[in-house]
Scaffold this motif. Structure first.
Motif, PDB file in Angstrom:
ATOM      1  N   ASP A  79       6.214  32.429 -44.917  1.00 50.21           N
ATOM      2  CA  ASP A  79       6.094  31.871 -43.557  1.00 50.21           C
ATOM      3  C   ASP A  79       5.754  32.921 -42.506  1.00 50.21           C
ATOM      4  O   ASP A  79       5.765  32.633 -41.318  1.00 50.21           O
ATOM      5  CB  ASP A  79       7.367  31.110 -43.169  1.00 50.21           C
ATOM      6  N   MET A  81       2.869  36.204 -41.948  1.00 52.20           N
ATOM      7  CA  MET A  81       1.747  36.958 -42.516  1.00 52.20           C
ATOM      8  C   MET A  81       2.090  38.422 -42.762  1.00 52.20           C
ATOM      9  O   MET A  81       1.473  39.089 -43.579  1.00 52.20           O
ATOM     10  CB  MET A  81       0.502  36.828 -41.643  1.00 52.20           C
ATOM     11  N   PHE A  89      -8.109  37.883 -44.570  1.00 53.52           N
ATOM     12  CA  PHE A  89      -8.378  36.507 -44.162  1.00 53.52           C
ATOM     13  C   PHE A  89      -9.870  36.338 -43.927  1.00 53.52           C
ATOM     14  O   PHE A  89     -10.514  37.228 -43.369  1.00 53.52           O
ATOM     15  CB  PHE A  89      -7.627  36.170 -42.868  1.00 53.52           C
ATOM     16  N   LEU A  99      -7.238  33.115 -47.873  1.00 49.20           N
ATOM     17  CA  LEU A  99      -6.664  34.425 -48.102  1.00 49.20           C
ATOM     18  C   LEU A  99      -7.407  35.096 -49.253  1.00 49.20           C
ATOM     19  O   LEU A  99      -7.725  34.442 -50.251  1.00 49.20           O
ATOM     20  CB  LEU A  99      -5.180  34.308 -48.446  1.00 49.20           C
ATOM     21  N   TRP A 111      -4.466  30.151 -49.020  1.00 53.10           N
ATOM     22  CA  TRP A 111      -4.863  29.172 -48.022  1.00 53.10           C
ATOM     23  C   TRP A 111      -3.913  29.242 -46.827  1.00 53.10           C
ATOM     24  O   TRP A 111      -2.712  29.419 -46.999  1.00 53.10           O
ATOM     25  CB  TRP A 111      -4.742  27.827 -48.714  1.00 53.10           C
ATOM     26  N   HIS A 112      -4.470  29.124 -45.626  1.00 54.29           N
ATOM     27  CA  HIS A 112      -3.661  29.076 -44.405  1.00 54.29           C
ATOM     28  C   HIS A 112      -4.311  28.113 -43.422  1.00 54.29           C
ATOM     29  O   HIS A 112      -5.489  28.257 -43.089  1.00 54.29           O
ATOM     30  CB  HIS A 112      -3.563  30.471 -43.782  1.00 54.29           C
ATOM     31  N   SER A 113      -3.537  27.133 -42.954  1.00 55.58           N
ATOM     32  CA  SER A 113      -4.031  26.190 -41.962  1.00 55.58           C
ATOM     33  C   SER A 113      -3.786  26.745 -40.569  1.00 55.58           C
ATOM     34  O   SER A 113      -2.687  27.217 -40.268  1.00 55.58           O
ATOM     35  CB  SER A 113      -3.316  24.842 -42.098  1.00 55.58           C
ATOM     36  N   LYS A 117       1.034  27.792 -38.013  1.00 50.95           N
ATOM     37  CA  LYS A 117       1.012  29.262 -37.953  1.00 50.95           C
ATOM     38  C   LYS A 117       1.984  29.924 -38.928  1.00 50.95           C
ATOM     39  O   LYS A 117       1.927  31.117 -39.151  1.00 50.95           O
ATOM     40  CB  LYS A 117       1.343  29.739 -36.535  1.00 50.95           C
ATOM     41  N   SER A 119       2.653  28.993 -42.287  1.00 53.31           N
ATOM     42  CA  SER A 119       2.485  28.555 -43.676  1.00 53.31           C
ATOM     43  C   SER A 119       1.326  29.280 -44.330  1.00 53.31           C
ATOM     44  O   SER A 119       0.169  29.084 -43.951  1.00 53.31           O
ATOM     45  CB  SER A 119       2.241  27.044 -43.745  1.00 53.31           C
ATOM     46  N   PHE A 120       1.656  30.093 -45.315  1.00 58.24           N
ATOM     47  CA  PHE A 120       0.661  30.845 -46.077  1.00 58.24           C
ATOM     48  C   PHE A 120       0.923  30.590 -47.553  1.00 58.24           C
ATOM     49  O   PHE A 120       2.061  30.739 -48.011  1.00 58.24           O
ATOM     50  CB  PHE A 120       0.773  32.345 -45.779  1.00 58.24           C
ATOM     51  N   TYR A 121      -0.096  30.180 -48.285  1.00 59.28           N
ATOM     52  CA  TYR A 121       0.044  29.835 -49.696  1.00 59.28           C
ATOM     53  C   TYR A 121      -0.860  30.720 -50.559  1.00 59.28           C
ATOM     54  O   TYR A 121      -2.038  30.888 -50.249  1.00 59.28           O
ATOM     55  CB  TYR A 121      -0.343  28.376 -49.939  1.00 59.28           C
TER      56      TYR A 121
END
Length: 130
Positions: A79, A81, A89, A99, A111-113, A117, A119-121
């Motif tokens: 959660d 970066m 990115f 990513l 992936w990041h939406s 702000k 949420s990073f997968y």
């Protein structure tokens, strides 16, 4: 034969996910071995996310009518970066940033939406665990 394959996948995942749901091994780039996340810093998450096929950064941000890729469901979630050891990115692709490995620029590995702000997968299938 399929049963054996499935049970090996399950045991592989249990080797990677600790009892508290975090990564039990370091997460590194499949191509160059650069460390993406340290052990114990990411949570296992199941979420369907579409990622374009792996390639160099220069080819990722092109918008094509039909993008070749796959929907993946097993991810490492962070959660912040700044949790990453080494990640890059892409430019915005719609409301998403992909990513990539910061060293060799292969990806997308995650992936990041821009709408969320925190949420990073990172796709489990697109990284190695050591």
């Amino acid at each position: 034969m399929d049963d054996n394959h499935q049970s090996s996948e399950t045991s592989d995942r249990s080797d990677l996910v600790s009892e508290n749901g975090k990564n039990s091994k370091s997460i590194v780039c499949q191509r160059c071995g650069s460390k993406v996340l340290c052990e114990g810093t990411a949570l296992f998450a199941e979420k369907e996310l579409f990622l374009p096929s792996m390639r160099k950064k220069s080819n990722l941000s092109t918008t094509e009518a039909s993008v070749d890729g796959e929907t993946l469901t097993a991810h490492w979630f962070v959660d912040d970066m700044f949790t990453f050891e080494n990640v890059g990115f892409t430019k915005d692709v719609g409301r998403i940033k992909y990513l990539i490995c910061a060293d060799c620029e292969i990806g997308p590995i995650g992936w990041h939406s821009l709408d969320d702000k925190k949420s990073f997968y990172i796709a489990m299938e697109r990284v190695d665990h050591v």
